[in-house]
Scaffold this motif. Structure first.
Motif, PDB file in Angstrom:
ATOM      1  N   ALA A 280      40.259  30.715  -5.538  1.00 13.70           N
ATOM      2  CA  ALA A 280      40.668  30.610  -6.942  1.00 13.70           C
ATOM      3  C   ALA A 280      41.987  31.332  -7.187  1.00 13.70           C
ATOM      4  CB  ALA A 280      39.573  31.182  -7.841  1.00 13.70           C
ATOM      5  N   LEU A 281      42.131  32.511  -6.610  1.00 11.51           N
ATOM      6  CA  LEU A 281      43.381  33.266  -6.753  1.00 11.51           C
ATOM      7  C   LEU A 281      44.558  32.491  -6.173  1.00 11.51           C
ATOM      8  CD1 LEU A 281      45.086  35.845  -7.270  1.00 11.51           C
ATOM      9  CD2 LEU A 281      44.250  36.704  -5.061  1.00 11.51           C
ATOM     10  N   LEU A 282      44.419  32.014  -4.933  1.00 11.84           N
ATOM     11  CA  LEU A 282      45.531  31.344  -4.265  1.00 11.84           C
ATOM     12  C   LEU A 282      45.795  29.958  -4.837  1.00 11.84           C
ATOM     13  CD1 LEU A 282      44.978  32.485  -0.566  1.00 11.84           C
ATOM     14  CD2 LEU A 282      46.570  33.391  -2.277  1.00 11.84           C
ATOM     15  N   SER A 283      44.830  29.385  -5.521  1.00 14.80           N
ATOM     16  CA  SER A 283      45.052  28.106  -6.195  1.00 14.80           C
ATOM     17  C   SER A 283      45.884  28.280  -7.462  1.00 14.80           C
ATOM     18  CB  SER A 283      43.715  27.455  -6.556  1.00 14.80           C
ATOM     19  OG  SER A 283      42.987  27.129  -5.382  1.00 14.80           O
ATOM     20  N   SER A 284      45.996  29.529  -7.946  1.00 16.44           N
ATOM     21  CA  SER A 284      46.731  29.776  -9.191  1.00 16.44           C
ATOM     22  C   SER A 284      48.218  29.994  -8.962  1.00 16.44           C
ATOM     23  CB  SER A 284      46.138  30.993  -9.912  1.00 16.44           C
ATOM     24  OG  SER A 284      46.453  32.194  -9.230  1.00 16.44           O
ATOM     25  N   GLY A 285      48.654  30.116  -7.689  1.00 13.90           N
ATOM     26  CA  GLY A 285      50.061  30.320  -7.397  1.00 13.90           C
ATOM     27  C   GLY A 285      50.248  30.908  -6.013  1.00 13.90           C
ATOM     28  N   ALA A 286      51.505  31.128  -5.658  1.00 15.73           N
ATOM     29  CA  ALA A 286      51.844  31.744  -4.370  1.00 15.73           C
ATOM     30  C   ALA A 286      51.856  33.253  -4.533  1.00 15.73           C
ATOM     31  CB  ALA A 286      53.200  31.244  -3.895  1.00 15.73           C
ATOM     32  N   PHE A 287      51.263  33.960  -3.562  1.00 19.20           N
ATOM     33  CA  PHE A 287      51.176  35.414  -3.632  1.00 19.20           C
ATOM     34  C   PHE A 287      51.494  36.042  -2.282  1.00 19.20           C
ATOM     35  CE2 PHE A 287      48.388  34.079  -7.071  1.00 19.20           C
ATOM     36  CZ  PHE A 287      48.709  34.969  -8.089  1.00 19.20           C
ATOM     37  N   LEU A 288      51.941  37.276  -2.325  1.00 20.08           N
ATOM     38  CA  LEU A 288      51.924  38.140  -1.153  1.00 20.08           C
ATOM     39  C   LEU A 288      50.682  39.010  -1.302  1.00 20.08           C
ATOM     40  CD1 LEU A 288      53.102  39.260   1.431  1.00 20.08           C
ATOM     41  CD2 LEU A 288      54.519  40.803   0.053  1.00 20.08           C
ATOM     42  N   LEU A 289      49.661  38.707  -0.523  1.00 18.01           N
ATOM     43  CA  LEU A 289      48.409  39.446  -0.568  1.00 18.01           C
ATOM     44  C   LEU A 289      48.570  40.744   0.215  1.00 18.01           C
ATOM     45  CD1 LEU A 289      46.079  36.441   0.312  1.00 18.01           C
ATOM     46  CD2 LEU A 289      46.511  37.353  -1.986  1.00 18.01           C
ATOM     47  N   VAL A 290      48.279  41.866  -0.400  1.00 19.25           N
ATOM     48  CA  VAL A 290      48.398  43.169   0.254  1.00 19.25           C
ATOM     49  C   VAL A 290      47.004  43.783   0.332  1.00 19.25           C
ATOM     50  CG1 VAL A 290      49.367  45.490   0.108  1.00 19.25           C
ATOM     51  CG2 VAL A 290      50.770  43.510  -0.535  1.00 19.25           C
ATOM     52  N   GLU A 291      46.523  43.988   1.556  1.00 19.81           N
ATOM     53  CA  GLU A 291      45.212  44.616   1.723  1.00 19.81           C
ATOM     54  C   GLU A 291      45.356  46.118   1.548  1.00 19.81           C
ATOM     55  OE1 GLU A 291      41.212  44.785   4.505  1.00 19.81           O
ATOM     56  OE2 GLU A 291      42.962  43.678   5.235  1.00 19.81           O
ATOM     57  N   ALA A 292      44.806  46.634   0.463  1.00 24.61           N
ATOM     58  CA  ALA A 292      44.917  48.049   0.121  1.00 24.61           C
ATOM     59  C   ALA A 292      43.581  48.728   0.406  1.00 24.61           C
ATOM     60  CB  ALA A 292      45.305  48.214  -1.342  1.00 24.61           C
ATOM     61  N   GLY A 293      43.333  48.966   1.685  1.00 20.33           N
ATOM     62  CA  GLY A 293      42.092  49.596   2.101  1.00 20.33           C
ATOM     63  C   GLY A 293      42.105  49.766   3.599  1.00 20.33           C
ATOM     64  N   PRO A 294      41.069  50.410   4.144  1.00 20.35           N
ATOM     65  CA  PRO A 294      41.032  50.652   5.591  1.00 20.35           C
ATOM     66  C   PRO A 294      40.834  49.365   6.381  1.00 20.35           C
ATOM     67  CG  PRO A 294      38.973  51.326   4.565  1.00 20.35           C
ATOM     68  CD  PRO A 294      39.907  50.978   3.456  1.00 20.35           C
ATOM     69  N   GLY A 295      41.448  49.309   7.557  1.00 19.39           N
ATOM     70  CA  GLY A 295      41.291  48.163   8.437  1.00 19.39           C
ATOM     71  C   GLY A 295      42.066  46.954   7.954  1.00 19.39           C
ATOM     72  N   GLN A 296      41.786  45.833   8.607  1.00 16.44           N
ATOM     73  CA  GLN A 296      42.477  44.583   8.268  1.00 16.44           C
ATOM     74  C   GLN A 296      41.488  43.422   8.185  1.00 16.44           C
ATOM     75  OE1 GLN A 296      45.815  43.992  10.931  1.00 16.44           O
ATOM     76  NE2 GLN A 296      46.640  46.035  10.543  1.00 16.44           N
ATOM     77  N   GLY A 297      40.248  43.721   7.807  1.00 16.40           N
ATOM     78  CA  GLY A 297      39.224  42.678   7.745  1.00 16.40           C
ATOM     79  C   GLY A 297      39.550  41.595   6.730  1.00 16.40           C
ATOM     80  N   LEU A 298      39.986  41.981   5.535  1.00 13.93           N
ATOM     81  CA  LEU A 298      40.323  40.984   4.525  1.00 13.93           C
ATOM     82  C   LEU A 298      41.619  40.268   4.869  1.00 13.93           C
ATOM     83  CD1 LEU A 298      39.322  42.774   1.199  1.00 13.93           C
ATOM     84  CD2 LEU A 298      37.955  41.276   2.669  1.00 13.93           C
ATOM     85  N   THR A 299      42.513  40.950   5.564  1.00 14.53           N
ATOM     86  CA  THR A 299      43.736  40.297   6.046  1.00 14.53           C
ATOM     87  C   THR A 299      43.381  39.165   6.997  1.00 14.53           C
ATOM     88  OG1 THR A 299      45.062  42.311   5.811  1.00 14.53           O
ATOM     89  CG2 THR A 299      45.858  40.665   7.388  1.00 14.53           C
ATOM     90  N   GLN A 300      42.470  39.430   7.917  1.00 14.36           N
ATOM     91  CA  GLN A 300      42.066  38.411   8.887  1.00 14.36           C
ATOM     92  C   GLN A 300      41.404  37.224   8.190  1.00 14.36           C
ATOM     93  OE1 GLN A 300      39.749  40.418  11.896  1.00 14.36           O
ATOM     94  NE2 GLN A 300      41.267  42.045  12.069  1.00 14.36           N
ATOM     95  N   VAL A 301      40.591  37.511   7.175  1.00 17.92           N
ATOM     96  CA  VAL A 301      39.974  36.428   6.408  1.00 17.92           C
ATOM     97  C   VAL A 301      41.045  35.619   5.688  1.00 17.92           C
ATOM     98  CG1 VAL A 301      38.532  35.934   4.402  1.00 17.92           C
ATOM     99  CG2 VAL A 301      37.724  37.538   6.143  1.00 17.92           C
ATOM    100  N   ALA A 302      41.956  36.300   5.003  1.00 15.75           N
ATOM    101  CA  ALA A 302      42.970  35.600   4.209  1.00 15.75           C
ATOM    102  C   ALA A 302      43.889  34.752   5.075  1.00 15.75           C
ATOM    103  CB  ALA A 302      43.793  36.611   3.409  1.00 15.75           C
ATOM    104  N   ARG A 303      44.115  35.151   6.311  1.00 17.78           N
ATOM    105  CA  ARG A 303      44.976  34.367   7.200  1.00 17.78           C
ATOM    106  C   ARG A 303      44.385  32.992   7.515  1.00 17.78           C
ATOM    107  NH1 ARG A 303      46.660  39.597  10.692  1.00 17.78           N
ATOM    108  NH2 ARG A 303      48.756  39.897   9.819  1.00 17.78           N
ATOM    109  N   ARG A 304      43.097  32.823   7.261  1.00 15.91           N
ATOM    110  CA  ARG A 304      42.468  31.517   7.496  1.00 15.91           C
ATOM    111  C   ARG A 304      42.698  30.548   6.341  1.00 15.91           C
ATOM    112  NH1 ARG A 304      36.422  32.850   9.803  1.00 15.91           N
ATOM    113  NH2 ARG A 304      36.995  34.490  11.281  1.00 15.91           N
ATOM    114  N   HIS A 305      43.108  31.067   5.196  1.00 14.98           N
ATOM    115  CA  HIS A 305      43.209  30.210   4.017  1.00 14.98           C
ATOM    116  C   HIS A 305      44.391  29.250   4.160  1.00 14.98           C
ATOM    117  CE1 HIS A 305      43.606  28.875  -0.135  1.00 14.98           C
ATOM    118  NE2 HIS A 305      42.356  29.286  -0.295  1.00 14.98           N
TER     119      HIS A 305
END
Length: 350
Positions: A280-305
Motif C-alpha cells: 500500500a505504501l509503495l503503491s502511493s508513490g516512489a520512496f527511499l525506504l530507510v530501515e531504522a532498526g537493528p539488522g536488515q530483515g525489513l530491507t531484505q523483504v522490501a528488496r523483493r517488492h
C-alpha cells in the motif's frame, strides 16, 4: 519479526540513487520488531551520535527504574537478562527504532511516511506524535509486564504463503505475520509449534525459528494482554504529524483507529500484515525506504517488492545486517548518510 528464509542476503547500504529528474525520492522509515533484536544492537552509535544518544536516554529516563536496568543490559557484552526475553527485546527494540528515527530527523530529513512491524508500530506512533514519549514508554512497559505471564511459545518463519500452510496448522498454531508473498511467520505455544515445525520439515518446507520466547500475534497471548486497553484509554492521543501505515490495517492510520484503545491493545494478538502494508505504501508513490532498526530483515523483504526491483523505489538500511564490532554501526550509519546525499537529500550540518 522480519526473519527471512530461502533467499540470498544482500549486503551493504547501496541504494541506487534516483534519476536526476525524480530525485530526491521522499524517505519512508521501516521500523522492525521482534526477531530483529541482538545484543548491543545499535550501541556502537552511543555516544558517538549525539541525537541518537539523547533519544535513547530520553526513553530510558521515561522508563524510570526499568530504564536504568535496560540501559545497563543494552550496553553490556553479556547482559544479565537474555536479549530474547520479552522484558529486554520489546523495550529495547522500541528504544532503538525510536532513537534511529530521531537520528534521521536530526539529519534534517523529515520522513514522508512510517511503517513499523509489530512493536515498531508503537515506535512509529511515538515518532509521529500520536503518543507522547512518556506515554509510549509506559505503554511498552505495560505490554511487557503483561506478556511476561504469557504461556511459553515461539515463532517460526516459513518460506511459504499462508494458504499453503493452512492445512498443516494445528494445536493453536496460527499465522502471526505475512512478511512477503512466500515468507510467513507462524506463532503458537511451544509444544504445538514444535509439532507443526516437525511436520513442515518432513513435508519439505524451509523453516527458521524467530528469536522469541513468546507467541506474539497469536491467541496464545490473549489472556495475558486482557485489560491492556485501560492504559490506552487513559493517555492522550493526537493525529500523526507523519502518515503511519499500519501493519494491522495495511493502510494509513485513521482517526477512529488512533482513538480506539482496543485497536492498540489487540496488537500483540493480531497478525502483522507487513507485506500488504508495504504494498500500500509503495503503491502511493516512489520512496527511499530507510530501515531504522537493528539488522536488515525489513530491507531484505522490501528488496523483493516490484517497486524496488524495478528501481522506482529503493531501500537503505541504517545498521549492519548482523552483529559486529561497535565501529560497524558507525560505518553503516555513515554509509547510509552518504547514500541519502547521493539520492539528493541535503542533511543538515553534514
Amino acid at each position: 519479526m522480519p526473519t527471512t528464509t530461502g533467499h540470498t542476503e544482500h549486503a551493504g547500504n547501496g541504494a541506487a540513487p534516483a534519476d536526476a529528474a525524480a530525485r530526491p525520492r521522499p524517505v519512508a522509515l521501516l521500523l522492525p520488531g521482534q526477531g530483529a533484536q541482538h545484543v548491543r544492537m545499535a550501541a556502537g552509535l552511543y555516544p558517538h551520535e549525539p541525537v541518537f544518544s539523547a533519544a535513547m536516554d530520553e526513553v530510558f529516563t521515561a522508563m524510570g527504574k526499568d530504564g536504568t536496568l535496560l540501559r545497563a543490559d543494552w550496553v553490556a557484552e553479556r547482559p544479565t537478562v537474555p536479549i530474547d526475553d520479552v522484558t529486554r527485546s520489546q523495550p529495547l527494540l522500541f528504544a532503538v527504532d525510536y532513537a534511529l528515527g530521531r537520528l534521521v530527523a536530526g539529519w534534517g530529513i523529515r520522513p514522508a511516511a512510517l511503517l513499523g512491524h509489530s512493536i515498531g508500530e508503537l515506535a512509529a506512533a511515538a515518532l509521529a506524535g500520536v503518543f507522547d514519549l512518556p506515554d509510549a514508554a509506559a505503554i511498552v512497559l505495560d505490554r511487557v509486564r503483561r506478556l511476561r505471564h504469557a504461556p511459553p511459545g515461539g515463532m517460526l518463519a516459513v518460506a511459504a504463503g499462508p494458504d499453503e500452510l493452512g492445512p498443516h496448522l494445528a494445536g493453536d498454531v496460527v499465522v502471526g505475520a505475512v512478511n512477503a508473498p512466500r515468507q510467513t511467520v507462524l506463532a503458537g505455544p511451544t509444544p504445538a509449534l514444535a509439532d507443526v515445525a516437525a511436520v513442515l520439515a518432513e513435508r519439505g518446507f524451509t523453516c527458521r525459528p524467530v528469536p522469541s520466547l513468546v507467541a506474539f500475534h497469536s491467541p496464545a497471548v490473549a489472556a495475558a494482554t486482557a485489560g491492556a486497553e485501560r492504559l490506552f484509554a487513559s493517555v492522550r492521543v493526537r493525529p500523526p504529524d507523519i502518515p503511519v501505515y499500519s501493519g494491522y490495517t495495511t493502510a494509513p492510520l485513521r482517526a477512529a483507529q488512533i482513538a480506539d484503545p482496543g485497536f492498540w491493545a489487540r496488537q500483540p494478538v493480531a497478525p502483522v500484515l507487513f507485506w500488504p502494508a508495504l504494498d500500500a505504501l509503495l503503491s502511493s508513490g516512489a520512496f527511499l525506504l530507510v530501515e531504522a532498526g537493528p539488522g536488515q530483515g525489513l530491507t531484505q523483504v522490501a528488496r523483493r517488492h516490484p517497486a524496488v526491483r524495478t528501481g522506482r523505489s529503493a531501500v537503505l538500511p541504517l545498521l549492519p545486517a548482523r552483529p559486529g564490532p561497535s565501529r560497524a554501526d558507525r560505518e553503516s550509519a555513515a554509509a547510509a548518510l552518504a547514500a541519502l546525499r547521493a539520492e539528493g537529500h541535503r542533511p543538515a550540518g553534514r
